[in-house]
Design a protein around this motif. Sequence first.
Motif, PDB file in Angstrom:
ATOM      1  N   MET A   1       7.227 -26.528   4.579  1.00  0.00           N
ATOM      2  CA  MET A   1       6.918 -25.198   5.037  1.00  0.00           C
ATOM      3  C   MET A   1       6.790 -24.227   3.865  1.00  0.00           C
ATOM      4  N   THR A   2       7.628 -24.413   2.860  1.00  0.00           N
ATOM      5  CA  THR A   2       7.578 -23.553   1.675  1.00  0.00           C
ATOM      6  C   THR A   2       6.251 -23.728   0.940  1.00  0.00           C
ATOM      7  N   VAL A   3       5.749 -24.955   0.932  1.00  0.00           N
ATOM      8  CA  VAL A   3       4.463 -25.214   0.272  1.00  0.00           C
ATOM      9  C   VAL A   3       3.346 -24.444   0.958  1.00  0.00           C
ATOM     10  N   LEU A   4       3.374 -24.381   2.284  1.00  0.00           N
ATOM     11  CA  LEU A   4       2.351 -23.633   3.017  1.00  0.00           C
ATOM     12  C   LEU A   4       2.397 -22.144   2.688  1.00  0.00           C
ATOM     13  N   TYR A   5       3.604 -21.601   2.586  1.00  0.00           N
ATOM     14  CA  TYR A   5       3.727 -20.191   2.191  1.00  0.00           C
ATOM     15  C   TYR A   5       3.137 -19.972   0.802  1.00  0.00           C
ATOM     16  N   GLY A   6       3.381 -20.891  -0.104  1.00  0.00           N
ATOM     17  CA  GLY A   6       2.830 -20.784  -1.455  1.00  0.00           C
ATOM     18  C   GLY A   6       1.316 -20.828  -1.452  1.00  0.00           C
ATOM     19  N   ILE A   7       0.753 -21.713  -0.630  1.00  0.00           N
ATOM     20  CA  ILE A   7      -0.714 -21.812  -0.545  1.00  0.00           C
ATOM     21  C   ILE A   7      -1.300 -20.536   0.033  1.00  0.00           C
ATOM     22  N   ILE A   8      -0.661 -19.986   1.062  1.00  0.00           N
ATOM     23  CA  ILE A   8      -1.148 -18.751   1.673  1.00  0.00           C
ATOM     24  C   ILE A   8      -1.086 -17.600   0.684  1.00  0.00           C
TER      25      ILE A   8
END
Length: 63
Positions: A1-8
């Motif tokens: 989930m943290t990776v998705l926030y980083g991508i966004i």
Amino acid sequence: MTVLYGIIIFLLIVAIVGTLLLTSRSDDNYRSSTKKNSRNLSLIYIILIILSIIALGLYIIIY
């Protein structure tokens, strides 16, 4: 989930930088093309509104 926030967040930063780079250039013919652009946009909006009303009517009839 943290990776998705980083991508966004990365995509947001890229979008902001890209927008600022594109808006820094000025258009010399802006004044002369404004009337044509406004007319074209108005025509597009009118067509889209008519098509949306037709689609809504068909949706109501079918379902």
